[in-house]
Scaffold this active site. Structure first.
Site, PDB file in Angstrom:
ATOM      1  N   CYS A 251       8.233  -4.478  12.728  1.00  0.00           N
ATOM      2  CA  CYS A 251       8.344  -5.388  11.572  1.00  0.00           C
ATOM      3  C   CYS A 251       9.794  -5.673  11.208  1.00  0.00           C
ATOM      4  O   CYS A 251      10.118  -6.772  10.762  1.00  0.00           O
ATOM      5  CB  CYS A 251       7.653  -4.785  10.348  1.00  0.00           C
ATOM      6  SG  CYS A 251       5.915  -4.492  10.591  1.00  0.00           S
TER       7      CYS A 251
ATOM      8  N   ASN B 111       2.725  -7.038  12.958  1.00  0.00           N
ATOM      9  CA  ASN B 111       2.440  -5.616  13.154  1.00  0.00           C
ATOM     10  C   ASN B 111       2.880  -5.196  14.548  1.00  0.00           C
ATOM     11  O   ASN B 111       3.135  -6.030  15.407  1.00  0.00           O
ATOM     12  CB  ASN B 111       0.948  -5.341  12.951  1.00  0.00           C
ATOM     13  CG  ASN B 111       0.689  -3.957  12.390  1.00  0.00           C
ATOM     14  OD1 ASN B 111       1.620  -3.183  12.165  1.00  0.00           O
ATOM     15  ND2 ASN B 111      -0.566  -3.632  12.176  1.00  0.00           N
TER      16      ASN B 111
ATOM     17  N   CYS C  54       1.619  12.756 -17.021  1.00  0.00           N
ATOM     18  CA  CYS C  54       1.372  14.032 -17.686  1.00  0.00           C
ATOM     19  C   CYS C  54      -0.108  14.107 -18.038  1.00  0.00           C
ATOM     20  O   CYS C  54      -0.639  13.223 -18.707  1.00  0.00           O
ATOM     21  CB  CYS C  54       2.216  14.163 -18.955  1.00  0.00           C
ATOM     22  SG  CYS C  54       1.760  15.641 -19.904  1.00  0.00           S
TER      23      CYS C  54
ATOM     24  N   GLY D 137       2.647  -4.968   8.669  1.00  0.00           N
ATOM     25  CA  GLY D 137       2.678  -3.530   8.943  1.00  0.00           C
ATOM     26  C   GLY D 137       1.486  -2.751   8.433  1.00  0.00           C
ATOM     27  O   GLY D 137       1.632  -1.628   7.976  1.00  0.00           O
ATOM     28  N   THR D 138       0.307  -3.330   8.513  1.00  0.00           N
ATOM     29  CA  THR D 138      -0.857  -2.572   8.083  1.00  0.00           C
ATOM     30  C   THR D 138      -1.965  -2.639   9.120  1.00  0.00           C
ATOM     31  O   THR D 138      -2.164  -3.668   9.764  1.00  0.00           O
ATOM     32  CB  THR D 138      -1.387  -3.038   6.703  1.00  0.00           C
ATOM     33  OG1 THR D 138      -2.696  -2.507   6.519  1.00  0.00           O
ATOM     34  CG2 THR D 138      -1.422  -4.544   6.591  1.00  0.00           C
TER      35      THR D 138
ATOM     36  N   HIS E  88      -0.930   1.694  -4.482  1.00  0.00           N
ATOM     37  CA  HIS E  88      -1.252   3.120  -4.371  1.00  0.00           C
ATOM     38  C   HIS E  88      -0.271   3.983  -5.152  1.00  0.00           C
ATOM     39  O   HIS E  88      -0.150   5.179  -4.907  1.00  0.00           O
ATOM     40  CB  HIS E  88      -1.300   3.546  -2.900  1.00  0.00           C
ATOM     41  CG  HIS E  88      -2.487   2.980  -2.175  1.00  0.00           C
ATOM     42  ND1 HIS E  88      -2.496   2.755  -0.817  1.00  0.00           N
ATOM     43  CD2 HIS E  88      -3.694   2.583  -2.627  1.00  0.00           C
ATOM     44  CE1 HIS E  88      -3.670   2.239  -0.464  1.00  0.00           C
ATOM     45  NE2 HIS E  88      -4.413   2.122  -1.543  1.00  0.00           N
TER      46      HIS E  88
ATOM     47  N   GLN F 242       0.837  -1.206   0.000  1.00  0.00           N
ATOM     48  CA  GLN F 242       0.000   0.000   0.000  1.00  0.00           C
ATOM     49  C   GLN F 242       0.870   1.253   0.000  1.00  0.00           C
ATOM     50  O   GLN F 242       0.363   2.354  -0.160  1.00  0.00           O
ATOM     51  CB  GLN F 242      -0.864   0.040   1.267  1.00  0.00           C
ATOM     52  CG  GLN F 242      -1.830  -1.106   1.421  1.00  0.00           C
ATOM     53  CD  GLN F 242      -2.466  -1.122   2.811  1.00  0.00           C
ATOM     54  OE1 GLN F 242      -2.631  -0.087   3.450  1.00  0.00           O
ATOM     55  NE2 GLN F 242      -2.834  -2.291   3.281  1.00  0.00           N
TER      56      GLN F 242
ATOM     57  N   ASP G 248       6.048   4.900  -0.931  1.00  0.00           N
ATOM     58  CA  ASP G 248       7.378   5.436  -0.621  1.00  0.00           C
ATOM     59  C   ASP G 248       8.491   4.840  -1.479  1.00  0.00           C
ATOM     60  O   ASP G 248       9.636   5.294  -1.427  1.00  0.00           O
ATOM     61  CB  ASP G 248       7.702   5.243   0.866  1.00  0.00           C
ATOM     62  CG  ASP G 248       7.599   3.793   1.329  1.00  0.00           C
ATOM     63  OD1 ASP G 248       7.946   2.890   0.545  1.00  0.00           O
ATOM     64  OD2 ASP G 248       7.175   3.568   2.479  1.00  0.00           O
TER      65      ASP G 248
END
Ligand SMILES: [Zn+2]
Length: 314
Positions: free
Chosen positions: A297, A279, A162, A253-254, A154, A118, A121
Site C-alpha cells: 500500500c 492490497n 475508566c 489494506g484490508t 475499533h 479498522q 494503532d
C-alpha cells in the site's frame, strides 16, 4: 462494470476527477510497512493465540492482568512505529488545497473525505496530526472537523476508559503501569504462569493516584478503549448513512474478513458507486471491486496520488 477488476490507473484518475463524495476504508495492510503485525494472513498474530482469551470483555473480567499483558507490548510497538507514505498521502486530503488539486469535483470541497480505519494503532491519526500541525491553511475549527472525519472504528491504543467514573482518557506515555514494562512478567501473565494484581494495573489518575475520587482521577481500573472480540464497533449506523452518498470508495489494506467493514463496499456498490481496492494480494471484496491495485500500500497508494497530480496539471 463487471468481470475482473481493472488495474487501469489513468481510468481511475478520470473517475476521481469527477468524484463528488470520496470514502476511504483502511485496514491492517496499511500499517504493515510501519511494522505493525496483521491479525490474519500468514504471519497474523491470531495464528498462535485464541483472541477470546486475551482480547474480550470476558477475558478482561476474569483476568484483567492477562489482557493488559497482551495489549501493552502491542501498544508499545504502535508508539514506536511511524506512519508510512500511504498514511501521509491519505492525511494530506485533510487540506483543502490538496483536495482542490486532486479531487476538483467534490460536491462539498470544504469537507475532508470520510476516512474510516479498522486499525487501533493510531497511525492514521498521527499522520493527520503531523499534516495539520503548524498548517496555516486551516483554523482550529477546521482542524477539528478534519479530525472528526477520521473514524477509528475499533478504537485507539491511545484511548482508555475508566470503568469506575467512565472518563475517556487519551494517554500517550508508556508504560501505563510499571509492571507492564517488564517483558518477562507480561509473557508469564499471558501464559497463565502468574497473575498480575489489579492494584498494579493502569488506573484512572495514573500510578501517582493518591486517594482522590474526582472524575478522571478516581483511581478506578482503566480498560483500553478498543473494540474487543464480541463487541460492536461504534458509530456504524451513522457510517452506513454517510456511505450511501459515497460515489468512490477506496478500500486500502484490508482482507475484508472483518465485519462490518466488509459490508462498506457492498453498500457503495448498491448505490451505484465505484469500489477501488489497494492490497498486497487479492481479497474477498475484490468480487465487487471495479479497480484493484496489488502490491504494498505504501507504494500503490502514493502512486495514485502522484498520477492524479500529473494528470490534473495538464
Ligand atoms: Zn475514573
Amino acid at each position: 462494470m463487471s468481470g475482473a477488476p481493472s488495474s487501469d490507473l489513468d481510468a481511475l484518475c478520470e473517475i476521481l476527477a469527477r468524484c463528488k463524495c470520496l470514502g476511504i476504508s483502511t485496514g491492517a495492510g496499511l500499517s504493515a510497512a510501519s511494522g505493525i503485525q496483521t491479525y490474519r494472513g500468514a504471519d497474523g498474530q491470531w495464528n498462535n493465540i485464541d483472541p477470546m482469551s486475551v482480547a474480550s470483555l470476558e477475558a478482561f473480567t476474569a483476568n484483567p492482568g492477562k489482557v493488559w499483558a497482551f495489549f501493552h507490548p502491542k501498544r508499545d510497538k504502535c508508539i514506536r512505529a511511524q506512519p508510512n507514505a500511504a498514511h501521509n498521502v491519505l492525511a494530506s486530503l485533510s487540506l483543502p488545497s490538496v483536495r482542490k488539486e486532486l479531487l476538483p469535483g467534490l460536491s462539498d470541497p470544504e469537507k475532508p473525505p470520510l476516512y474510516v480505519t479498522q486499525n487501533f494503532d493510531g497511525l492514521c491519526r498521527r499522520a493527520l496530526d503531523a499534516t495539520l500541525e503548524g498548517n496555516t491553511e486551516l483554523d482550529n475549527d477546521e482542524k477539528a472537523t478534519a479530525h472528526g472525519r477520521l473514524i477509528e472504528m475499533h478504537g485507539s491504543c491511545y484511548r482508555f476508559l475508566c470503568l469506575q467514573c467512565k472518563a475517556l482518557k487519551t494517554l500517550t506515555h508508556t508504560p501505563l503501569a510499571t509492571v507492564l514494562a517488564d517483558e518477562a512478567t507480561t509473557k508469564r501473565a499471558i501464559a497463565d504462569e502468574l497473575t498480575i494484581p489489579v492494584e498494579q494495573l493502569p488506573r484512572c489518575g495514573g500510578e501517582e493516584w493518591a486517594g482522590s475520587n474526582r472524575h478522571g482521577r478516581c483511581g478506578g481500573p482503566l480498560r483500553p478503549a478498543i473494540t474487543w472480540f464480541g463487541e460492536v464497533p461504534e458509530g456504524q449506523g451513522e457510517l452506513v448513512r454517510v456511505l450511501t452518498k459515497v460515489d468512490v470508495l477506496l478500500v486500502i489494506g484490508t482482507t475484508s474478513l472483518v465485519h462490518p467493514a466488509a459490508s462498506y463496499a457492498a453498500t457503495v456498490k448498491k448505490n451505484g458507486g465505484v469500489v477501488v481496492v489497494f492490497n498486497l494480494g487479492q481479497t474477498k471484496s475484490d468480487e465487487v471491486a471495479d479497480f484493484a491495485f496489488y502490491g504494498p500500500c505504501e507504494e500503490t497508494v502514493p502512486r495514485l496520488f502522484e498520477r492524479l497530480r500529473e494528470l490534473n496539471k495538464k
